[in-house]
Scaffold this motif. Sequence first.
Motif, short mmCIF file in Angstrom:
data_model
loop_
_atom_site.label_atom_id
_atom_site.label_comp_id
_atom_site.label_asym_id
_atom_site.label_seq_id
_atom_site.Cartn_x
_atom_site.Cartn_y
_atom_site.Cartn_z
N ASP A 1 11.52 17.09 9.12
CA ASP A 1 11.33 15.88 8.70
C ASP A 1 10.99 15.92 7.22
O ASP A 1 9.88 16.15 6.63
CB ASP A 1 10.15 15.05 9.36
CG ASP A 1 10.09 13.63 9.01
OD1 ASP A 1 10.96 13.29 8.17
OD2 ASP A 1 9.25 12.94 9.44
N LEU A 2 12.09 15.77 6.26
CA LEU A 2 11.75 15.98 4.79
C LEU A 2 11.03 14.79 4.13
O LEU A 2 10.56 14.96 3.22
CB LEU A 2 13.02 16.06 4.26
CG LEU A 2 13.92 17.28 4.73
CD1 LEU A 2 15.34 17.34 3.86
CD2 LEU A 2 13.52 18.49 4.49
N GLY A 3 10.88 13.87 5.00
CA GLY A 3 10.34 12.70 4.49
C GLY A 3 8.59 12.93 4.44
O GLY A 3 7.87 12.00 3.98
N LYS A 4 8.34 13.82 5.09
CA LYS A 4 6.94 14.06 4.91
C LYS A 4 6.32 15.18 4.06
O LYS A 4 5.33 15.49 3.82
CB LYS A 4 6.38 14.93 6.26
CG LYS A 4 6.54 13.84 7.59
CD LYS A 4 6.06 14.72 8.71
CE LYS A 4 6.00 13.58 10.06
NZ LYS A 4 5.47 14.33 11.40
N VAL A 5 7.44 15.57 3.16
CA VAL A 5 7.21 16.30 2.06
C VAL A 5 6.51 15.39 0.83
O VAL A 5 7.25 14.53 0.34
CB VAL A 5 8.55 17.16 1.54
CG1 VAL A 5 8.27 18.11 0.32
CG2 VAL A 5 9.08 17.90 2.74
N GLY A 6 5.73 16.04 0.32
CA GLY A 6 4.91 15.30 -0.54
C GLY A 6 4.81 15.64 -2.01
O GLY A 6 5.58 17.08 -2.11
N GLU A 7 4.35 15.22 -3.10
CA GLU A 7 4.50 16.04 -4.35
C GLU A 7 3.57 17.24 -4.49
O GLU A 7 4.01 18.31 -5.29
CB GLU A 7 3.77 14.96 -5.48
CG GLU A 7 4.64 13.66 -5.47
CD GLU A 7 4.01 12.79 -6.57
OE1 GLU A 7 3.15 13.02 -7.21
OE2 GLU A 7 4.80 11.63 -7.06
N ASP A 8 2.71 17.32 -3.80
CA ASP A 8 1.79 18.55 -3.66
C ASP A 8 2.53 19.75 -2.89
O ASP A 8 2.14 20.96 -3.06
CB ASP A 8 0.31 18.39 -3.15
CG ASP A 8 -0.49 17.36 -3.90
OD1 ASP A 8 -0.03 17.18 -5.16
OD2 ASP A 8 -1.11 16.87 -3.22
N ASP A 9 3.53 19.47 -2.22
CA ASP A 9 4.51 20.40 -1.45
C ASP A 9 5.45 21.07 -2.24
O ASP A 9 6.22 21.89 -1.70
CB ASP A 9 4.69 19.81 -0.17
CG ASP A 9 3.73 19.35 0.88
OD1 ASP A 9 2.90 19.85 0.87
OD2 ASP A 9 3.97 18.27 1.37
N VAL A 10 5.91 20.47 -3.49
CA VAL A 10 6.86 20.97 -4.20
C VAL A 10 6.16 21.49 -5.60
O VAL A 10 5.72 20.82 -6.35
CB VAL A 10 8.02 20.05 -4.55
CG1 VAL A 10 9.06 20.62 -5.30
CG2 VAL A 10 8.68 19.41 -3.20
#
Length: 227
Positions: A116-125
């Motif tokens: 689920d790429l929709g759960k990737v936030g700014e802090d994860d990149v």
Amino acid sequence: MTTPVRKPTSPVDRPARRMPGWAKALTALVLVLVVLFAGLRLSVVPGLKDLFGSETQDRSGPALLKSVQDISRYDAASGNFQVVVDLEKDARFLPDAIRGTRTLYVGAGTVDAFVDLGKVGEDDVAVDDGRTSATLRLPHAALGEPALDPDRSYAVSKQRGLLDRLGDLFSDNPNGEQAVQKLAARHIGDAAKDSELKARAESNTTAMLRGLLTSLGFEEVRVTYGT
């Protein structure tokens, strides 16, 4: 002068009773119907199936769109599974020949593994200043719901007691195989959990992101997975 002795009339000498005409016609009609249905049942009379062939008509209404959902997951792997379900239902104090069913069912279906790429936030990149290195933290892969394939799933045999057979004669049960279908889907889902499907999905997602970001100019791409 002697008196002649009269022989008693035996049942053989009595004229036999003839069957009425309507009884003969009725008997002949019954015999014809028995032969026809036996031929259809056993397929021993060629051409009968074509003579009494059934015609299928689709009278379904139009499909209605109930809702729309945006999907942000990446389907990275799909597993094909097959299971043989042997489901038996017995009645207390009654033998199987009187009341009870046993169904042997082959269930074939698929289970998708996705990230689920929709759960990737700014802090994860994280991207370095030169935009040559990128680090991504993604959620672990998850499994979708098992989906049975109706073209590859079928009932091998179904044994029913006398009472169950009589019940089928007087009522239609469109959900007769629903129990074995649910059981097959559950077994397929359990098999997917024990497989390496999620690991394959994460590996494929990593390869996809590395290829995508490399084409955009990144020289180093690091992908990790966590909650």
